[in-house]
Design an enzyme around this catalytic site. Sequence first.
Site, short mmCIF file in Angstrom:
data_model
loop_
_atom_site.label_atom_id
_atom_site.label_comp_id
_atom_site.label_asym_id
_atom_site.label_seq_id
_atom_site.Cartn_x
_atom_site.Cartn_y
_atom_site.Cartn_z
N HIS A 1 61.52 22.23 58.18
CA HIS A 1 60.87 20.81 58.25
C HIS A 1 61.98 19.73 58.08
O HIS A 1 61.44 18.67 57.41
CB HIS A 1 59.90 20.85 56.80
N GLU B 1 49.86 28.34 60.76
CA GLU B 1 50.27 28.89 59.65
C GLU B 1 50.74 27.72 59.01
O GLU B 1 50.64 27.84 57.63
CB GLU B 1 51.47 29.67 60.21
N GLU B 2 51.14 26.54 59.42
CA GLU B 2 51.76 25.19 58.66
C GLU B 2 50.58 24.60 57.84
O GLU B 2 50.86 23.33 57.39
CB GLU B 2 52.54 24.41 59.57
N ASP C 1 53.43 27.82 65.69
CA ASP C 1 52.93 26.31 65.09
C ASP C 1 54.67 25.81 64.26
O ASP C 1 55.16 26.67 63.75
CB ASP C 1 51.90 25.91 64.39
#
Length: 355
Positions: free
Chosen positions: A329, A125-126, A69
């Site tokens: 990000h 995971e995020e 992800d």
Amino acid sequence: MKEKLVKYLKDLVEIPSVIGNEKEIADYTQNFVERYYPSSNIVRYNNSLMVFDEIDQSKKTLALVGHLDTVPGENDFTGQIIDGRLYGLGASDMKGGLAVMMGLMDYFSDKEKRFNLIYVFYEKEEGPYVDNGLEPLLSEFDIIQKADLAIALEPTDNKVQVGCLGTLHASIIFKGKRAHSARPWQGENAIHKAADFLKRLADYGIHEYEFDGMKFLEVMNATMVEFSGGRNIIPDKFVINVNYRFAPGKTIEQAKEDVLKLVNGEAEVEFTDLCPSGNVCLYNPVLSELIEKYSLPVEAKQAWTDVARLSLYGIDAVNFGPGEAAQAHQKNENIPLENLYKNFEILSDFIKVEK
């Protein structure tokens, strides 16, 4: 192999996989791994996959771990290569690492390995710790636990990052009495009641903590607030979200005590999203060989990753990936292709049988 690595990464960044929407990329990954492994050696759990060799007890076992992800984000150059960098959401965090994993699977499809390999591709995971897709793979199966070392190919600029900070979030709840702002004496301002705590929090600073020769920096910060009422109302409730990043060697219970001590009984505290710290496993012989053979720089992980979750299950784990940590990000995220190639070269050379 360089052309294949670029192709794999382009394919991956062109598949949207914002957290919670990993089915398409999981399907793509499953189709890929089925070229190299029989169904008996592939586990699909929701939108996560584990792929593994038949375990040869005469060899040590290496797990390669990566999340499918990404965070939400924008990229104006998806799939393009500009000045030696490949662009796309997740290019550094961490589809570059996934591309290396795919490249290794391809490369060793007809070559002898000196390790048993376990590949782990997982979802979510995020997001919150409790929703993380690695957890059911660990709790429902014992495949990953067979690893002598797990390498999470998170973005580390091809440095070995050991351990990781634990993290917790806490809602610090101040309560007062509602009133009209023209007559504040009739109420009790919940925001004002937080003043002493906020001063102590602002003064908390940076606490240096050394663990096994690695320096970690403990920090505690207010990150969000919420309140009841409006601009002409004395609020009867004020909530501060505090995020505490704590060093390896400190348990979650000890970290909670640090927060409670700072609050000093002045407010209610509700703890949320409790994530343990990760072990600093420099004693691991497989890791020591990897570091020494390629003269890899080693540093403390000043953040949280699933190295901590793996540590909870008794698995020595480190972060070592091709992505640029500074790109994670970011808008128009990208990865230097040289990083991608170097990471693959190191891992493929480490895994192969020396003639």
